[in-house]
Scaffold this motif. Structure first.
Motif, PDB file in Angstrom:
ATOM      1  N   TYR A  67     -12.862  -8.667  -1.554  1.00  0.00           N
ATOM      2  CA  TYR A  67     -12.541  -7.263  -1.823  1.00  0.00           C
ATOM      3  C   TYR A  67     -13.799  -6.475  -2.188  1.00  0.00           C
ATOM      4  N   LYS A  68     -14.712  -7.134  -2.920  1.00  0.00           N
ATOM      5  CA  LYS A  68     -15.947  -6.460  -3.363  1.00  0.00           C
ATOM      6  C   LYS A  68     -16.777  -5.950  -2.191  1.00  0.00           C
ATOM      7  N   LYS A  69     -16.566  -6.545  -1.003  1.00  0.00           N
ATOM      8  CA  LYS A  69     -17.341  -6.126   0.168  1.00  0.00           C
ATOM      9  C   LYS A  69     -16.763  -4.883   0.842  1.00  0.00           C
ATOM     10  N   LEU A  70     -15.554  -4.482   0.425  1.00  0.00           N
ATOM     11  CA  LEU A  70     -14.923  -3.307   1.051  1.00  0.00           C
ATOM     12  C   LEU A  70     -15.554  -2.008   0.570  1.00  0.00           C
ATOM     13  N   ASP A  71     -15.659  -1.043   1.491  1.00  0.00           N
ATOM     14  CA  ASP A  71     -16.087   0.298   1.107  1.00  0.00           C
ATOM     15  C   ASP A  71     -14.815   1.073   0.763  1.00  0.00           C
ATOM     16  N   ILE A  72     -14.509   1.183  -0.551  1.00  0.00           N
ATOM     17  CA  ILE A  72     -13.195   1.738  -0.903  1.00  0.00           C
ATOM     18  C   ILE A  72     -13.083   3.238  -0.624  1.00  0.00           C
ATOM     19  N   LEU A  73     -14.193   3.946  -0.711  1.00  0.00           N
ATOM     20  CA  LEU A  73     -14.135   5.377  -0.377  1.00  0.00           C
ATOM     21  C   LEU A  73     -13.717   5.558   1.089  1.00  0.00           C
ATOM     22  N   LYS A  74     -14.284   4.694   1.928  1.00  0.00           N
ATOM     23  CA  LYS A  74     -13.940   4.745   3.357  1.00  0.00           C
ATOM     24  C   LYS A  74     -12.436   4.465   3.540  1.00  0.00           C
ATOM     25  N   VAL A  75     -11.923   3.503   2.782  1.00  0.00           N
ATOM     26  CA  VAL A  75     -10.491   3.199   2.859  1.00  0.00           C
ATOM     27  C   VAL A  75      -9.669   4.431   2.464  1.00  0.00           C
ATOM     28  N   PHE A  76     -10.041   5.100   1.347  1.00  0.00           N
ATOM     29  CA  PHE A  76      -9.287   6.279   0.887  1.00  0.00           C
ATOM     30  C   PHE A  76      -9.284   7.365   1.966  1.00  0.00           C
ATOM     31  N   GLN A  77     -10.440   7.513   2.626  1.00  0.00           N
ATOM     32  CA  GLN A  77     -10.535   8.543   3.664  1.00  0.00           C
ATOM     33  C   GLN A  77      -9.735   8.152   4.899  1.00  0.00           C
ATOM     34  N   GLU A  78      -9.890   6.903   5.330  1.00  0.00           N
ATOM     35  CA  GLU A  78      -9.161   6.455   6.524  1.00  0.00           C
ATOM     36  C   GLU A  78      -7.649   6.535   6.324  1.00  0.00           C
ATOM     37  N   GLU A  79      -7.215   6.263   5.103  1.00  0.00           N
ATOM     38  CA  GLU A  79      -5.776   6.256   4.844  1.00  0.00           C
ATOM     39  C   GLU A  79      -5.268   7.629   4.402  1.00  0.00           C
ATOM     40  N   LYS A  80      -6.158   8.610   4.408  1.00  0.00           N
ATOM     41  CA  LYS A  80      -5.804  10.004   4.099  1.00  0.00           C
ATOM     42  C   LYS A  80      -5.018  10.134   2.785  1.00  0.00           C
ATOM     43  N   ILE A  81      -5.532   9.482   1.749  1.00  0.00           N
ATOM     44  CA  ILE A  81      -4.871   9.564   0.453  1.00  0.00           C
ATOM     45  C   ILE A  81      -5.059  10.964  -0.118  1.00  0.00           C
ATOM     46  N   LEU A  82      -3.951  11.530  -0.595  1.00  0.00           N
ATOM     47  CA  LEU A  82      -3.977  12.880  -1.140  1.00  0.00           C
ATOM     48  C   LEU A  82      -5.077  13.015  -2.199  1.00  0.00           C
ATOM     49  N   PHE A 119       0.833  -1.195   0.000  1.00  0.00           N
ATOM     50  CA  PHE A 119       0.000   0.000   0.000  1.00  0.00           C
ATOM     51  C   PHE A 119       0.877   1.257   0.000  1.00  0.00           C
ATOM     52  N   GLU A 120       1.894   1.259   0.860  1.00  0.00           N
ATOM     53  CA  GLU A 120       2.756   2.439   0.986  1.00  0.00           C
ATOM     54  C   GLU A 120       3.440   2.783  -0.335  1.00  0.00           C
ATOM     55  N   LYS A 121       3.912   1.747  -1.022  1.00  0.00           N
ATOM     56  CA  LYS A 121       4.600   1.961  -2.307  1.00  0.00           C
ATOM     57  C   LYS A 121       3.625   2.586  -3.326  1.00  0.00           C
ATOM     58  N   GLN A 122       2.409   2.020  -3.387  1.00  0.00           N
ATOM     59  CA  GLN A 122       1.415   2.531  -4.334  1.00  0.00           C
ATOM     60  C   GLN A 122       1.007   3.965  -3.962  1.00  0.00           C
ATOM     61  N   LYS A 123       0.978   4.250  -2.653  1.00  0.00           N
ATOM     62  CA  LYS A 123       0.614   5.584  -2.175  1.00  0.00           C
ATOM     63  C   LYS A 123       1.657   6.603  -2.649  1.00  0.00           C
ATOM     64  N   GLN A 124       2.931   6.190  -2.548  1.00  0.00           N
ATOM     65  CA  GLN A 124       4.025   7.067  -3.014  1.00  0.00           C
ATOM     66  C   GLN A 124       3.881   7.382  -4.503  1.00  0.00           C
ATOM     67  N   ILE A 125       3.650   6.317  -5.294  1.00  0.00           N
ATOM     68  CA  ILE A 125       3.524   6.477  -6.750  1.00  0.00           C
ATOM     69  C   ILE A 125       2.365   7.437  -7.052  1.00  0.00           C
ATOM     70  N   PHE A 126       1.220   7.173  -6.437  1.00  0.00           N
ATOM     71  CA  PHE A 126       0.017   7.959  -6.700  1.00  0.00           C
ATOM     72  C   PHE A 126       0.211   9.419  -6.280  1.00  0.00           C
ATOM     73  N   GLU A 127       0.718   9.618  -5.085  1.00  0.00           N
ATOM     74  CA  GLU A 127       0.813  10.989  -4.567  1.00  0.00           C
ATOM     75  C   GLU A 127       1.878  11.817  -5.285  1.00  0.00           C
ATOM     76  N   ASN A 128       2.977  11.158  -5.721  1.00  0.00           N
ATOM     77  CA  ASN A 128       3.974  11.890  -6.514  1.00  0.00           C
ATOM     78  C   ASN A 128       3.363  12.405  -7.807  1.00  0.00           C
ATOM     79  N   LYS A 129       2.599  11.525  -8.463  1.00  0.00           N
ATOM     80  CA  LYS A 129       1.959  11.936  -9.725  1.00  0.00           C
ATOM     81  C   LYS A 129       0.930  13.028  -9.453  1.00  0.00           C
TER      82      LYS A 129
END
Ligand SMILES: [Zn+2]
Length: 246
Positions: free
Chosen positions: A205-220, A85-95
């Motif tokens: 995975y389909k049962k996850l609320d992905i918006l909630k994940v984005f918010q909880e993980e404070k994705i830029l 997750f951390e690696k993907q977060k770095q890639i996403f946030e740099n872009k």
């Protein structure tokens, strides 16, 4: 069978059924936690480098496939396997920062990023079941993961032909297929998934609320993810894949 025997048998049957169904319910719950599904810690990941880390059963199946391909002169090399997750977060946030600094609006920046990259928490590489592969025996182009290398007289044609014929026997399926009806991520002839593990993971995975994940993980940029955007991303980028993997 007399009445007593019948009653005993059916009680036993019901009991056994409920134990079995409870057991499988518990084991699925415990097998894939939220963190495991989003690349934040998975005890089943083995290996020590970026290209060797995989889910343990995937790794065994991959090794079998690699050995078989070697017999025909194809040297399967992994260029990307488990990604945290951390690696993907770095890639996403740099872009994200880069596109914002170039003057794009937050929504346009996000749309542009997801042409090629995933939002952290949604990559199939988080599961350790998915790999990007090339042929180490072929002349190496500067940028390896390009569609043209896998067709015509591209360096990875031999690999691709071998995979078309054999990969499914080992449990590996192309994810982002060349179907013109398919939306979401572009065609990726190099990206394969180990179905026996990734299929049940996707169901969880389909049962996850992905918006909630984005918010909880404070994705830029998470405040710009609208519910429409999330719905599209879910149906096109996450679920519009090879039907064999659904
Ligand atoms: Zn990939």
């Amino acid at each position: 069978m007399n009445r007593n025997q019948f009653i005993k048998t059916s009680i036993f049957g019901t009991l056994a059924f409920s134990i079995v169904s409870n057991f499988s319910f518990i084991s699925i719950q415990e097998m894939y936690t939220r963190d495991q599904l989003i690349g934040k810690g998975n005890p089943d990941i083995i290996g020590d480098t970026y290209t060797s880390k995989m889910q343990k059963d995937t790794k065994v199946a991959f090794q079998k496939m690699k050995n078989e391909a070697a017999k025909e002169g194809v040297n399967i090399e992994v260029v990307s396997a488990y990604r945290s997750f951390e690696k993907q977060k770095q890639i996403f946030e740099n872009k994200y920062r880069q596109f914002i600094s170039e003057g794009l609006s937050p929504t346009d920046a996000i749309t542009k990023i997801i042409e090629y990259s995933t939002i952290p928490g949604t990559s199939r590489h988080h599961w350790g079941t998915d790999i990007d592969i090339i042929d180490a025996n072929a002349p190496r182009p500067e940028s390896v993961l390009e569609e043209e290398h896998f067709y015509g007289d591209g360096p990875y044609c031999k690999l691709k032909e071998w995979l078309n014929e054999h990969s499914e026997k080992f449990g590996f399926y192309e994810v982002y297929t060349n179907n013109p009806e398919r939306k979401g991520f572009k065609y990726e002839p190099w990206h394969f998934s180990y179905a026996p593990v990734s299929k049940p993971m996707l169901q969880e995975y389909k049962k996850l609320d992905i918006l909630k994940v984005f918010q909880e993980e404070k994705i830029l940029g998470n405040e710009y993810f609208t519910s429409d955007f999330i719905e599209n991303y879910r149906s096109q980028n996450i679920l519009n894949i090879n039907p064999e993997l659904l």
